[in-house]
Design an enzyme around this catalytic site. Sequence first.
Site, short mmCIF file in Angstrom:
data_model
loop_
_atom_site.label_atom_id
_atom_site.label_comp_id
_atom_site.label_asym_id
_atom_site.label_seq_id
_atom_site.Cartn_x
_atom_site.Cartn_y
_atom_site.Cartn_z
N SER A 144 0.81 -1.18 0.04
CA SER A 144 -0.04 0.00 -0.13
C SER A 144 0.90 1.18 0.04
O SER A 144 1.98 1.41 -0.84
CB SER A 144 -1.01 -0.24 1.16
OG SER A 144 -1.96 1.02 1.09
N ASP A 308 -8.11 -6.98 -5.24
CA ASP A 308 -7.76 -5.63 -4.60
C ASP A 308 -8.40 -4.57 -5.32
O ASP A 308 -7.71 -4.19 -6.64
CB ASP A 308 -6.60 -5.56 -4.45
CG ASP A 308 -5.67 -4.22 -3.67
OD1 ASP A 308 -6.59 -3.47 -3.69
OD2 ASP A 308 -4.34 -4.04 -3.61
N HIS A 341 -7.92 -5.52 -0.66
CA HIS A 341 -6.79 -4.79 -0.36
C HIS A 341 -5.88 -5.31 0.78
O HIS A 341 -4.60 -5.50 0.95
CB HIS A 341 -7.06 -3.17 -0.19
CG HIS A 341 -5.42 -2.46 -0.26
ND1 HIS A 341 -4.36 -2.58 -1.07
CD2 HIS A 341 -4.95 -1.49 0.65
CE1 HIS A 341 -3.56 -1.95 -0.76
NE2 HIS A 341 -3.75 -1.29 0.50
#
Length: 373
Positions: A144, A308, A341
């Site tokens: 991320s 994701d 995610h």
Amino acid sequence: MIVETQFTLIPSLTLDVGETLKDVTVAYQTYGTLNADRMNAILIEHAFTGDAHAAGIDHEGKPGWWANMIGPGKAFDTDRYFVICSNVLGGCRGTTGPSSINPATGQPYGLKFPGITISDMVRLQKALIDALGIPKLLAVAGGSMGGMQVLEWAVAYPEAVEACLPIATTARHSAQQIAFNETGRQAIMADPDFHAGDYYYKTPPARGLSVARMVGHITYMSDESMREKFGRRLRDKKSFGYDFEVDFEVESYLRYRGSQFVGRFDANSYLYITKAMDYFDLSAGFPSLAASLERARSRFLVISFTSDWLYPSYQSQEMVNALRGRNHDVTYCELSSNYGHDAFLVDIGEQTEIVRGFLARCVREFRPLEVLR
């Protein structure tokens, strides 16, 4: 074994906005042992709301946020590697940020804290690595926002890192990703307790921060994972009712996540860090993303996840294509997962094996600084 957070003071840090911060504190944790030649160090980059506590158990009995990936025999094997994780600049878990005391006023910075970038975060990390006496990192890894920092390391300090592992990330935010961050920022700033960021020693903007976290948390999960976890189950009710209290299990979960977040995160840090993410663009100032990666000297392992939708696989594939366009050594894996995610944090089976094999290859083919010069 209880892990301790350590602190290093960096005398000064010049930021991209042109201002210089003095006496910057960096909070960090380490796991494993640095070997004699200081060439087994791995820097772990945390995601947006993470901190330096990446592994082990802290004094409150809480495991690190990536404890399933870092430790003896795990992907980042602390029997072999010296693993470091620091809280980012602008954070609120020990590293200098908006909640820190401004030496000029004796009060918390609040919104008087200067604007920061992902590049500034990495510049501070480089100062920490230098202070630790590590000439070259074996690897930099993170998911991320952590992946953004990994990419910045690759182009800002190309000879200082052997391998880069950007996971579930992007080289620049899309309009949708910026939109989600702006929604969170507006929720915070609309809270009557925000007081233009000057809420320290007062009631904090808990309602706005909680809503911001709820919005963010929705983006971390997938439709399928939410369906499996919550479905349309009612909480302590047998039929619907319009009292606007908690009706569904998913509502209860989001409210819990929001209230839990308020106790550990600073609203101003939320504003500053999300803005740094939105402004991050690895290709800025270059004719293309591939051109921006021209300076990189690392080998790469890029990982994305099928479900994701916050950082979809096409963004990782853009990075991979750009790297291959400049003949870089890059391995790409798109892993199947239903966790959205959050997969890089929780779905670690295949990820562990891929990372373990990649790092073993990096050790075998490690190129010392003197070879690169």
